[in-house]
Motif scaffolding. Sequence first.
Motif, mmCIF file in Angstrom:
data_model
loop_
_atom_site.group_PDB
_atom_site.id
_atom_site.type_symbol
_atom_site.label_atom_id
_atom_site.label_comp_id
_atom_site.label_asym_id
_atom_site.label_seq_id
_atom_site.Cartn_x
_atom_site.Cartn_y
_atom_site.Cartn_z
ATOM 1 N N LEU A 37 47.201 34.070 45.134
ATOM 2 C CA LEU A 37 45.770 34.240 44.874
ATOM 3 C C LEU A 37 44.950 33.031 45.309
ATOM 4 O O LEU A 37 43.732 33.065 45.283
ATOM 5 C CB LEU A 37 45.535 34.493 43.371
ATOM 6 C CG LEU A 37 46.171 35.746 42.810
ATOM 7 C CD1 LEU A 37 45.933 35.821 41.312
ATOM 8 C CD2 LEU A 37 45.625 36.983 43.493
ATOM 9 N N ARG A 38 45.646 31.976 45.714
ATOM 10 C CA ARG A 38 44.999 30.730 46.111
ATOM 11 C C ARG A 38 44.050 30.229 45.016
ATOM 12 O O ARG A 38 42.983 29.694 45.295
ATOM 13 C CB ARG A 38 44.278 30.883 47.443
ATOM 14 C CG ARG A 38 45.240 31.042 48.596
ATOM 15 C CD ARG A 38 44.527 31.262 49.920
ATOM 16 N NE ARG A 38 45.416 31.365 51.032
ATOM 17 C CZ ARG A 38 46.232 32.379 51.268
ATOM 18 N NH1 ARG A 38 46.304 33.370 50.442
ATOM 19 N NH2 ARG A 38 47.004 32.391 52.330
ATOM 20 N N ALA A 39 44.444 30.448 43.794
ATOM 21 C CA ALA A 39 43.651 30.026 42.648
ATOM 22 C C ALA A 39 44.338 28.842 41.983
ATOM 23 O O ALA A 39 45.547 28.670 42.092
ATOM 24 C CB ALA A 39 43.528 31.179 41.651
ATOM 25 N N LEU A 70 40.852 41.888 38.758
ATOM 26 C CA LEU A 70 40.516 42.469 40.056
ATOM 27 C C LEU A 70 40.239 41.333 41.031
ATOM 28 O O LEU A 70 39.470 40.419 40.723
ATOM 29 C CB LEU A 70 39.289 43.370 39.942
ATOM 30 C CG LEU A 70 39.470 44.623 39.089
ATOM 31 C CD1 LEU A 70 38.133 45.363 38.965
ATOM 32 C CD2 LEU A 70 40.510 45.532 39.684
ATOM 33 N N VAL A 71 40.883 41.376 42.187
ATOM 34 C CA VAL A 71 40.674 40.359 43.216
ATOM 35 C C VAL A 71 40.273 41.058 44.512
ATOM 36 O O VAL A 71 40.624 42.216 44.738
ATOM 37 C CB VAL A 71 41.936 39.491 43.454
ATOM 38 C CG1 VAL A 71 42.294 38.715 42.205
ATOM 39 C CG2 VAL A 71 43.094 40.332 43.903
ATOM 40 N N PRO A 72 39.520 40.368 45.366
ATOM 41 C CA PRO A 72 39.118 40.991 46.630
ATOM 42 C C PRO A 72 40.326 41.350 47.486
ATOM 43 O O PRO A 72 41.299 40.604 47.548
ATOM 44 C CB PRO A 72 38.284 39.908 47.320
ATOM 45 C CG PRO A 72 37.914 38.950 46.253
ATOM 46 C CD PRO A 72 38.982 39.037 45.198
ATOM 47 N N ASN A 73 40.254 42.505 48.139
ATOM 48 C CA ASN A 73 41.312 42.951 49.043
ATOM 49 C C ASN A 73 41.065 42.295 50.391
ATOM 50 O O ASN A 73 40.056 42.545 51.039
ATOM 51 C CB ASN A 73 41.289 44.478 49.148
ATOM 52 C CG ASN A 73 42.388 45.020 50.027
ATOM 53 O OD1 ASN A 73 43.143 44.272 50.613
ATOM 54 N ND2 ASN A 73 42.460 46.324 50.124
ATOM 55 N N VAL A 89 45.593 43.049 40.075
ATOM 56 C CA VAL A 89 46.815 42.254 40.058
ATOM 57 C C VAL A 89 47.052 41.710 38.660
ATOM 58 O O VAL A 89 46.119 41.484 37.894
ATOM 59 C CB VAL A 89 46.776 41.083 41.068
ATOM 60 C CG1 VAL A 89 46.713 41.576 42.487
ATOM 61 C CG2 VAL A 89 45.642 40.147 40.770
ATOM 62 N N GLN A 90 48.308 41.483 38.353
ATOM 63 C CA GLN A 90 48.652 40.906 37.067
ATOM 64 C C GLN A 90 48.677 39.394 37.217
ATOM 65 O O GLN A 90 49.318 38.850 38.128
ATOM 66 C CB GLN A 90 50.005 41.421 36.592
ATOM 67 C CG GLN A 90 50.319 41.055 35.178
ATOM 68 C CD GLN A 90 51.596 41.694 34.705
ATOM 69 O OE1 GLN A 90 52.552 41.821 35.456
ATOM 70 N NE2 GLN A 90 51.621 42.087 33.457
#
Length: 107
Positions: A37-39, A70-73, A89-90
């Motif tokens: 997720l690059r988070a 919810l993350v951008p596709n 995503v979890q």
Amino acid sequence: MKLILAIMSNDDSPMVSSALNKDGFQVTKLATTGGFLRAGNTTLICGCEDEKVENAISIIEKYSSKRTELVPNTAGYDMSHFATFPLEVQVGGAVIFVLDVDQFIKV
């Protein structure tokens, strides 16, 4: 002696590190970044005696909650620049590594 590396969400790390400290564990906190997720996330480092490992793991599990976001596709389909649908995503929880320590020196 063991070294515990616990990688978790930034949201969970204050509760986890506080609970570990209250139970007598000394914890070092590192700011890290996940690849998927690059988070930002947090890696906690904790050295402890072999018999205390299960207790530390149970504390980490208790305060590292899994949740759905919810993350951008960002898939590269032809339609993606016209309409992007978020992916569910979890996130959360923890990834825990327990390593043997050959030598521990505190100066």
